[in-house]
Design a protein around this motif. Sequence first.
Motif, PDB file in Angstrom:
ATOM      1  N   THR A  10       0.788  -1.332   0.014  1.00 44.17           N
ATOM      2  CA  THR A  10      -0.292  -0.162  -0.148  1.00 44.17           C
ATOM      3  C   THR A  10       0.907   1.189  -0.261  1.00 44.17           C
ATOM      4  N   LEU A  11       2.472   1.548   0.743  1.00 49.45           N
ATOM      5  CA  LEU A  11       2.474   2.672   1.032  1.00 49.45           C
ATOM      6  C   LEU A  11       3.410   2.686  -0.182  1.00 49.45           C
ATOM      7  N   GLY A  12       3.603   1.289  -0.949  1.00 54.05           N
ATOM      8  CA  GLY A  12       4.323   1.390  -2.521  1.00 54.05           C
ATOM      9  C   GLY A  12       3.752   1.587  -3.504  1.00 54.05           C
ATOM     10  N   GLU A  13       2.061   1.620  -3.801  1.00 58.64           N
ATOM     11  CA  GLU A  13       1.613   2.458  -4.359  1.00 58.64           C
ATOM     12  C   GLU A  13       0.856   3.551  -4.249  1.00 58.64           C
ATOM     13  N   LEU A  14       1.066   4.005  -2.343  1.00 60.69           N
ATOM     14  CA  LEU A  14       1.098   5.651  -2.361  1.00 60.69           C
ATOM     15  C   LEU A  14       2.042   6.055  -3.142  1.00 60.69           C
ATOM     16  N   SER A  15       3.378   6.075  -3.237  1.00 63.11           N
ATOM     17  CA  SER A  15       4.984   6.266  -3.550  1.00 63.11           C
ATOM     18  C   SER A  15       4.592   6.816  -5.137  1.00 63.11           C
ATOM     19  N   HIS A  16       3.446   5.850  -6.185  1.00 60.88           N
ATOM     20  CA  HIS A  16       3.716   6.031  -7.207  1.00 60.88           C
ATOM     21  C   HIS A  16       2.507   7.706  -7.238  1.00 60.88           C
ATOM     22  N   HIS A  17       1.660   7.602  -6.337  1.00 63.54           N
ATOM     23  CA  HIS A  17       0.982   9.045  -6.392  1.00 63.54           C
ATOM     24  C   HIS A  17       1.321  10.287  -6.133  1.00 63.54           C
ATOM     25  N   ILE A  18       2.750   9.775  -5.244  1.00 62.02           N
ATOM     26  CA  ILE A  18       2.286  11.332  -4.146  1.00 62.02           C
ATOM     27  C   ILE A  18       3.363  12.368  -5.016  1.00 62.02           C
ATOM     28  N   LYS A  19       2.795  13.445  -5.366  1.00 66.55           N
ATOM     29  CA  LYS A  19       3.749  14.127  -6.098  1.00 66.55           C
ATOM     30  C   LYS A  19       2.777  16.362  -5.670  1.00 66.55           C
ATOM     31  N   PRO A  20       3.459  17.118  -6.463  1.00 65.46           N
ATOM     32  CA  PRO A  20       2.773  18.119  -5.951  1.00 65.46           C
ATOM     33  C   PRO A  20       1.837  18.101  -6.466  1.00 65.46           C
ATOM     34  N   GLY A  21       0.292  18.847  -5.750  1.00 65.16           N
ATOM     35  CA  GLY A  21      -0.994  18.841  -6.328  1.00 65.16           C
ATOM     36  C   GLY A  21      -1.934  17.934  -5.890  1.00 65.16           C
ATOM     37  N   ILE A  22      -1.430  16.629  -5.342  1.00 63.47           N
ATOM     38  CA  ILE A  22      -2.318  15.526  -4.453  1.00 63.47           C
ATOM     39  C   ILE A  22      -2.644  16.079  -3.279  1.00 63.47           C
TER      40      ILE A  22
ATOM     41  N   ASN B  66      14.125 -17.333  15.632  1.00 67.24           N
ATOM     42  CA  ASN B  66      15.586 -17.753  15.928  1.00 67.24           C
ATOM     43  C   ASN B  66      16.959 -16.861  16.643  1.00 67.24           C
ATOM     44  N   GLY B  67      16.239 -15.871  17.912  1.00 67.15           N
ATOM     45  CA  GLY B  67      16.878 -14.766  18.750  1.00 67.15           C
ATOM     46  C   GLY B  67      17.073 -13.691  18.100  1.00 67.15           C
ATOM     47  N   LYS B  68      16.453 -13.456  16.572  1.00 64.02           N
ATOM     48  CA  LYS B  68      17.324 -12.073  16.167  1.00 64.02           C
ATOM     49  C   LYS B  68      15.419 -11.236  15.518  1.00 64.02           C
ATOM     50  N   ALA B  69      16.298 -10.653  15.203  1.00 60.57           N
ATOM     51  CA  ALA B  69      14.774 -10.022  14.307  1.00 60.57           C
ATOM     52  C   ALA B  69      14.474  -9.824  12.892  1.00 60.57           C
ATOM     53  N   ASP B  70      12.959 -10.606  12.949  1.00 56.06           N
ATOM     54  CA  ASP B  70      12.442 -10.563  11.267  1.00 56.06           C
ATOM     55  C   ASP B  70      11.531  -9.574  11.199  1.00 56.06           C
ATOM     56  N   ILE B  71      11.956  -8.673  10.253  1.00 55.93           N
ATOM     57  CA  ILE B  71      11.503  -7.850   9.647  1.00 55.93           C
ATOM     58  C   ILE B  71      10.093  -8.084   8.582  1.00 55.93           C
ATOM     59  N   LEU B  72       9.153  -7.901   8.971  1.00 56.99           N
ATOM     60  CA  LEU B  72       7.889  -8.173   8.595  1.00 56.99           C
ATOM     61  C   LEU B  72       6.789  -6.810   7.764  1.00 56.99           C
ATOM     62  N   SER B  73       7.559  -5.739   8.471  1.00 63.14           N
ATOM     63  CA  SER B  73       6.433  -5.314   7.043  1.00 63.14           C
ATOM     64  C   SER B  73       7.313  -4.481   5.413  1.00 63.14           C
ATOM     65  N   THR B  74       7.782  -3.732   5.136  1.00 61.76           N
ATOM     66  CA  THR B  74       8.555  -3.771   4.203  1.00 61.76           C
ATOM     67  C   THR B  74       9.030  -1.835   3.474  1.00 61.76           C
ATOM     68  N   PHE B  75       9.908  -1.793   2.592  1.00 62.32           N
ATOM     69  CA  PHE B  75       9.545  -0.793   2.122  1.00 62.32           C
ATOM     70  C   PHE B  75      10.073  -1.458   0.545  1.00 62.32           C
ATOM     71  N   GLU B  76       9.822  -2.572  -0.006  1.00 61.79           N
ATOM     72  CA  GLU B  76      10.222  -3.312  -1.033  1.00 61.79           C
ATOM     73  C   GLU B  76      10.044  -2.071  -2.167  1.00 61.79           C
ATOM     74  N   PHE B  77       8.274  -1.950  -2.041  1.00 59.33           N
ATOM     75  CA  PHE B  77       8.079  -1.436  -2.824  1.00 59.33           C
ATOM     76  C   PHE B  77       7.454  -0.248  -3.284  1.00 59.33           C
ATOM     77  N   ILE B  78       8.396   0.399  -2.274  1.00 63.90           N
ATOM     78  CA  ILE B  78       8.531   2.608  -2.093  1.00 63.90           C
ATOM     79  C   ILE B  78       9.515   2.669  -2.753  1.00 63.90           C
ATOM     80  N   GLN B  79       8.890   4.062  -3.872  1.00 64.41           N
ATOM     81  CA  GLN B  79      10.086   4.436  -4.670  1.00 64.41           C
ATOM     82  C   GLN B  79      10.399   5.262  -4.502  1.00 64.41           C
ATOM     83  N   GLU B  80      11.828   4.796  -3.700  1.00 65.91           N
ATOM     84  CA  GLU B  80      12.694   6.412  -2.844  1.00 65.91           C
ATOM     85  C   GLU B  80      12.625   7.511  -3.372  1.00 65.91           C
ATOM     86  N   THR B  81      12.773   7.794  -3.193  1.00 61.88           N
ATOM     87  CA  THR B  81      13.109   9.630  -3.223  1.00 61.88           C
ATOM     88  C   THR B  81      14.348  10.409  -1.891  1.00 61.88           C
TER      89      THR B  81
END
Length: 259
Positions: A27-39, A243-258
Amino acid sequence: MNSHMIILKNDEEIEFMRAANRLVGMTLGELSHHIKPGITTLELDRIAEQFIRDHGAIPTFLGYGGFPNSICTSVNENVVHGIPNNKPLDEGDVVSIDCGTNLNGFCGDSAYTFCVGEVKEEVKKLLRVTRESLYKGIGQAMEDNRIGDIGSTIQSYCETNGYSVVRELVGHGIGRQMHEAPEVPNYGRRGTGPLIKNGMCIAIEPMINMGGRKVIFENDGWTVRTKDRKPSAHFEHTIAIRNGKADILSTFEFIQETV
Ligand code: MG
Ligand code: MG
């Protein structure tokens, strides 16, 4: 049930949590494609709600404590819990988007601060440092450490960079409920707080201010902003201890990085 009790999750439950959190990331990834001036943030809210429902989930935030929308949108000096509205985003703004889903009875929760067009380098640095502090905190989320080790690490990294840590809002345990025990502050002392165990699921979410740490709770009943009106950043992941350490369940992999 005692609300102070930490509910440990088994591997099967953690896989349900991973699915809910992956959808938040999409969902955050989908939003990243829409975030621009004017929205407007209200348009982003509608996109998020539709996307979440199209994937068979429920937007957890909608109606939570009476919250009117499916995402929190916090622009510039707003720290968290901003209500989507009809004001268009401007070039140079930053917008923190916090998103939650409930999929098959389990919750996902993740947040990311996005740039709108070209943003001042000093604000981009705030975003980078806040995001780095999240991963440094996650690095402390291991079996036999304590919850205070997470916050202490986030705080020292951000303060070393000249920023300040919001105290009034904290991370949290998560599972079938969006907010479970324990609280996970972004500040504190090493060696304090609950012991971290396998099966714990927590949302770690540094809220970091460019100026002072003080915040104001606005009259709309939700929006939290910096007192000095300087910008703030918010990055959040949901993790499980396995197994003793952090397993990251959420992800930023779909986000268009800025940044
Ligand atoms: Mg959140
Ligand atoms: Mg959260």
